[in-house]
Design an enzyme around this catalytic site. Structure first.
Site, PDB file in Angstrom:
ATOM      1  N   TYR A  76       0.815  -1.210   0.000  1.00 42.00           N
ATOM      2  CA  TYR A  76       0.000   0.000   0.000  1.00 42.00           C
ATOM      3  C   TYR A  76       0.851   1.263   0.000  1.00 42.00           C
ATOM      4  CZ  TYR A  76      -4.577  -2.163   0.713  1.00 42.00           C
ATOM      5  OH  TYR A  76      -5.746  -2.862   0.558  1.00 42.00           O
TER       6      TYR A  76
ATOM      7  N   ASP B 178      -6.163  -7.406   3.882  1.00 41.98           N
ATOM      8  CA  ASP B 178      -7.288  -6.779   3.174  1.00 41.98           C
ATOM      9  C   ASP B 178      -8.157  -7.860   2.546  1.00 41.98           C
ATOM     10  OD1 ASP B 178      -8.829  -4.723   1.892  1.00 41.98           O
ATOM     11  OD2 ASP B 178      -7.754  -5.189   0.036  1.00 41.98           O
TER      12      ASP B 178
ATOM     13  N   LYS C 190       3.760 -15.528   2.495  1.00 44.17           N
ATOM     14  CA  LYS C 190       4.058 -16.218   1.236  1.00 44.17           C
ATOM     15  C   LYS C 190       5.567 -16.451   1.227  1.00 44.17           C
ATOM     16  CE  LYS C 190       2.684 -17.827  -2.796  1.00 44.17           C
ATOM     17  NZ  LYS C 190       1.858 -19.053  -2.918  1.00 44.17           N
TER      18      LYS C 190
ATOM     19  N   ASP D 264      -2.312 -18.601   0.266  1.00 42.06           N
ATOM     20  CA  ASP D 264      -3.280 -19.294  -0.596  1.00 42.06           C
ATOM     21  C   ASP D 264      -3.991 -20.402   0.186  1.00 42.06           C
ATOM     22  OD1 ASP D 264      -0.822 -20.593  -0.434  1.00 42.06           O
ATOM     23  OD2 ASP D 264      -0.769 -21.226  -2.528  1.00 42.06           O
TER      24      ASP D 264
ATOM     25  N   ASP E 115     -11.962  -9.640   4.129  1.00 46.30           N
ATOM     26  CA  ASP E 115     -13.240  -9.653   3.400  1.00 46.30           C
ATOM     27  C   ASP E 115     -13.763 -11.081   3.259  1.00 46.30           C
ATOM     28  OD1 ASP E 115     -13.264  -6.898   3.037  1.00 46.30           O
ATOM     29  OD2 ASP E 115     -13.827  -7.030   0.921  1.00 46.30           O
TER      30      ASP E 115
HETATM   31  C1  IPM Z   1     -10.376  -1.769   3.636  1.00 45.49           C
HETATM   32  C2  IPM Z   1     -10.654  -1.182   2.284  1.00 45.49           C
HETATM   33  C3  IPM Z   1      -9.543  -0.204   1.945  1.00 45.49           C
HETATM   34  C4  IPM Z   1      -8.243  -0.972   1.923  1.00 45.49           C
HETATM   35  C5  IPM Z   1      -9.747   0.573   0.629  1.00 45.49           C
HETATM   36  C6  IPM Z   1     -11.080   1.276   0.593  1.00 45.49           C
HETATM   37  C7  IPM Z   1      -8.629   1.544   0.380  1.00 45.49           C
HETATM   38  O1  IPM Z   1     -10.776  -2.181   1.334  1.00 45.49           O
HETATM   39  O2  IPM Z   1     -10.300  -0.993   4.614  1.00 45.49           O
HETATM   40  O3  IPM Z   1     -10.233  -2.979   3.725  1.00 45.49           O
HETATM   41  O4  IPM Z   1      -7.891  -1.588   0.908  1.00 45.49           O
HETATM   42  O5  IPM Z   1      -7.547  -0.972   2.941  1.00 45.49           O
HETATM   43 MG    MG Z   2     -10.726  -4.130   2.115  1.00 48.79          MG
END
Ligand code: IPM
Ligand code: MG
Length: 380
Positions: free
Chosen positions: A147, A263, A207, A239, A267
């Site tokens: 990032y 990240d 990884k 993975d 999710d």
């Molecule tokens: C998160 C989001 C952010 C990230 C985006 C919106 C920049 O996906 O907080 O997980 O990738 O960190």
């Molecule tokens: Mg995210």
């Protein structure tokens, strides 16, 4: 607890941000009453709301307010369909969210994923894979890795072609994955310390079979792990981690990840909890004395399709309040009271649309406001 300052910057942002923030503040006011506290809550625009109000996704006055506060309660920012001509550096994701993370050194992102047994129907996995419900804490490094690593750019390349006068032209994008030992050490400590308050197991994701970063990550995490002999440490390639989340999610307690892996896996883990609308997060900086500056936000985003319709689930924002009470204000009893109020209301059958299943007996579909009011009432 008079030694704690209780200044909260409330930045609702875009999409469903304002309506879920309203409910979170309602709950915070209920906490205030029950525990005889006094919060100074100041609201300010951010994201597209910031651009509309002051020409910038993070207006100077909003940033200043954040600096003067003890914690930031954040809604969400970013509306993909708005004004594609705005340069990427000025869009809310980078100019507000990533900027705040870096500006305040918020290196530790905690994302608790919980699937209570009563919401079993909302989980995409078969019931036998859900055990007694899921409870995973993703600890994500938030200010390093791909990032923020430099160089980060897209450049034009002109390459001479043998036997030809016309060179080959193309673009090349570079992102840099870089981690230092101290960066890995401090996030590893957060993971081990968090595990001590839970089931005492850390699964470190890397990884190491391909990346230099992965090798260093594994070495450093192993070394820090020796300081925590009471916590079990396991390493897993990313993975495989993604696959194990689907196959046997009950094996995880704390998942420790670098920025991008965290990240993605957070999710994926969130999907197991049935709805992104249930997931809070805490982004923490270094603790100095008894002060931990923190940034608290729901994981779900702006959900523009349902914004302003009283449909959004405010629970992620409300649980973010609980995390703020716990980590920035050390008000554990108040944090637990909020979490218990959420559980109680869920148990009682109240559901926003995202967690509603008509086949569930005793479930009642409600809007954002009614859900917030019920939770505030349950706080007492
Ligand atoms: C998160 C989001 C952010 C990230 C985006 C919106 C920049 O996906 O907080 O997980 O990738 O960190
Ligand atoms: Mg995210």
């Amino acid at each position: 607890m008079s030694s704690h300052r209780l200044n909260v910057a409330a930045l609702a942002g875009d999409g469903i941000g304002p309506e879920v923030m309203r409910e979170a503040i309602r709950v915070l006011r209920a906490v205030e009453k029950r525990f005889q506290l006094s919060f100074q809550i100041t609201e300010a625009p951010v994201g597209w709301a910031g651009i509309d109000a002051a020409g910038k996704a993070l207006p100077d006055a909003t940033l200043q307010l954040c600096r003067e506060s003890d914690a930031i309660l954040f809604g969400s920012v970013g509306l993909p369909d708005r004004d594609p001509t705005i340069p990427k550096e000025e869009r809310p994701e980078r100019a507000a969210l990533l900027r705040i993370r870096k500006e305040f050194g918020l290196f530790a992102n905690l994302r608790p994923v919980r699937l209570p047994k009563v919401l079993s129907h909302a989980c995409p996995l078969r019931p036998e894979r859900q055990g007694d419900g899921l409870d995973i804490l993703v600890v994500r490094e938030l200010t390093g890795g791909l990032y923020f690593g430099q160089p980060k750019k897209t450049e034009e390349v002109v390459e001479a072609r043998e036997g030809s006068d016309s060179p080959r032209r193309f673009q090349r994008s570079i992102d840099t994955m870089v981690y230092t030992t101290p960066e890995i050490e401090r996030i590893a400590r957060v993971a081990f310390e968090s595990a001590r308050l839970r089931r005492r197991k850390v699964t470190s994701i890397d990884k190491a079979n391909v990346l230099e970063n992965g090798i260093l990550w594994r070495e450093v995490v192993t070394r820090i792990g020796k300081e925590f002999p009471d916590v079990a440490l396991e390493h897993m390639f990313v993975d495989n981690g993604a696959m194990q989340l689907m196959l046997r999610p009950t094996q995880f307690d704390v998942m420790l990840c670098e920025n991008l892996f965290g990240d993605i896996l957070s999710d994926e883990a969130a999907a197991l909890a049935g709805s992104l609308g249930m997931l809070p997060s805490a982004s923490l900086g270094q603790t100095t004395g008894d002060r931990t500056f923190g940034f608290y936000e729901p994981a779900g985003g702006t959900a523009p399709d349902i914004a302003g319709k009283d449909l959004a689930n405010p629970i992620a924002q409300i649980l973010s309040v609980a995390l703020m009470l716990r980590y920035s204000f050390r008000l554990e009893a108040a944090a637990v009271a909020v979490e218990a109020a959420v559980s109680q209301v869920i148990e009682s059958g109240l559901r926003t649309g995202d967690i509603f299943n008509p086949a569930e007996t005793g479930a009642r579909k409600v809007g954002t406001r009614a859900m917030g009011e019920a939770i505030a009432a349950a706080v007492g």
